[in-house]
Design a protein around this motif. Structure first.
Motif, PDB file in Angstrom:
ATOM      1  N   GLN A 110     -19.069  39.265  -7.600  1.00  0.00           N
ATOM      2  CA  GLN A 110     -18.079  38.366  -8.186  1.00  0.00           C
ATOM      3  C   GLN A 110     -16.654  38.868  -8.858  1.00  0.00           C
ATOM      4  O   GLN A 110     -15.693  38.734  -8.753  1.00  0.00           O
ATOM      5  CB  GLN A 110     -18.881  37.325  -8.957  1.00  0.00           C
ATOM      6  CG  GLN A 110     -17.883  36.280  -9.744  1.00  0.00           C
ATOM      7  CD  GLN A 110     -18.772  35.278 -10.605  1.00  0.00           C
ATOM      8  OE1 GLN A 110     -20.013  35.211 -10.199  1.00  0.00           O
ATOM      9  NE2 GLN A 110     -18.164  34.710 -11.578  1.00  0.00           N
ATOM     10  N   TYR A 111     -17.124  39.926  -9.726  1.00  0.00           N
ATOM     11  CA  TYR A 111     -16.243  40.386 -10.744  1.00  0.00           C
ATOM     12  C   TYR A 111     -15.931  42.078  -9.898  1.00  0.00           C
ATOM     13  O   TYR A 111     -15.102  42.526 -10.705  1.00  0.00           O
ATOM     14  CB  TYR A 111     -17.139  40.893 -12.210  1.00  0.00           C
ATOM     15  CG  TYR A 111     -17.346  39.665 -12.675  1.00  0.00           C
ATOM     16  CD1 TYR A 111     -16.268  38.846 -13.302  1.00  0.00           C
ATOM     17  CD2 TYR A 111     -18.592  39.067 -12.802  1.00  0.00           C
ATOM     18  CE1 TYR A 111     -16.449  37.602 -14.053  1.00  0.00           C
ATOM     19  CE2 TYR A 111     -18.910  37.921 -13.378  1.00  0.00           C
ATOM     20  CZ  TYR A 111     -17.850  37.298 -14.171  1.00  0.00           C
ATOM     21  OH  TYR A 111     -18.157  36.104 -14.728  1.00  0.00           O
ATOM     22  N   GLU A 151     -25.185  39.878  -7.215  1.00  0.00           N
ATOM     23  CA  GLU A 151     -24.048  38.580  -6.950  1.00  0.00           C
ATOM     24  C   GLU A 151     -22.905  38.869  -8.002  1.00  0.00           C
ATOM     25  O   GLU A 151     -21.728  38.570  -7.677  1.00  0.00           O
ATOM     26  CB  GLU A 151     -24.826  37.366  -7.206  1.00  0.00           C
ATOM     27  CG  GLU A 151     -25.603  37.193  -5.933  1.00  0.00           C
ATOM     28  CD  GLU A 151     -26.453  35.864  -6.202  1.00  0.00           C
ATOM     29  OE1 GLU A 151     -27.048  35.377  -5.120  1.00  0.00           O
ATOM     30  OE2 GLU A 151     -26.857  35.465  -7.337  1.00  0.00           O
TER      31      GLU A 151
END
Length: 233
Positions: free
Chosen positions: A35-36, A31
């Motif tokens: 996200q990054y 996750e």
């Protein structure tokens, strides 16, 4: 900063401002990678750094959690100048024992997250003040990160110079406390015998960007000094 340092800094700030609360579980590595927009290896490196700083803990089969106060046996202190925060700064005096520029040895480079042979300040100061308080400071700082440091700054607070002149914000310090036998500097300046104990506080101090700017050890007379700190939740 590298990608993992950016991630590490962002998660650290979210822990400190309460976005990720005490005992809460962080998003999973996949996750966080999404996200990054980075690989799982990069995320793992960032999480491992936060683990080493004492901010999070990995629980097998459960995930990564923000540490609670009871688990903070010796992690980050919110007071970067912690050893002196109970003293009147105006009464602390410093004697500069050594001030030089040297290439960083591997241990120093690893602590400061720089390359071996990058240039660092090497500083030794004998500091003393009220109530028979005195200590020896052995410090290393990267020149590229802390430019313009002069001997005149060493007689006062280097941290004041960093914050007021360089406009950098000091965030936290990761400390380890050990007991050792005195070296030649301890014998000379702290007036210790070869069998006397020395309390050594080893620390890496971080800016609010998450970048380490100081690696140091502070030597105190072991049987008269009391160290108090508050751990960051």
């Amino acid at each position: 900063m590298t990608k993992y340092e950016v991630i590490c800094s962002d998660i650290r700030k979210k822990i400190q401002n309460g976005t990720y609360g005490v005992n809460s579980r962080l998003p999973t590595e996949p996750e966080l990678g999404q996200q990054y927009n980075v690989s799982r290896i990069t995320v793992k490196k960032a999480i491992d750094q936060l683990v080493s700083e004492g901010l999070v803990i990995k629980r097998r089969g459960s995930g990564t959690f923000v540490k609670g106060l009871t688990e903070q046996w010796g992690g980050l202190s919110p007071q970067a100048n912690g050893l002196f925060h109970t003293l009147d700064k105006s009464k602390i005096k410093s004697e500069v024992v050594l001030f030089e520029v040297i290439p960083a040895q591997e241990k120093i480079a690893a602590k400061l997250n720089i390359q071996p042979d990058d240039f660092v300040y090497h500083i030794i100061r004998y500091r003393y003040g009220e109530d028979n308080w005195h200590t020896l400071d052995f410090s290393y700082m990267p020149i590229l990160l802390i430019p313009g440091l002069k001997k005149e700054h060493l007689y006062h607070s280097i941290y004041d110079y960093i914050e007021s002149q360089l406009k950098l914000r000091i965030q936290s310090a990761h400390r380890t406390i050990t007991a050792r036998r005195p070296d030649e500097y301890d014998k000379k300046y702290l007036k210790l015998k070869a069998t006397d104990p020395v309390l050594c506080i080893e620390q890496v101090v971080y800016l609010d960007s998450g970048i380490p700017f100081e690696y140091s050890t502070q030597h105190h007379i072991g049987d008269i000094y009391e160290f108090k700190t508050v751990s960051l939740r």
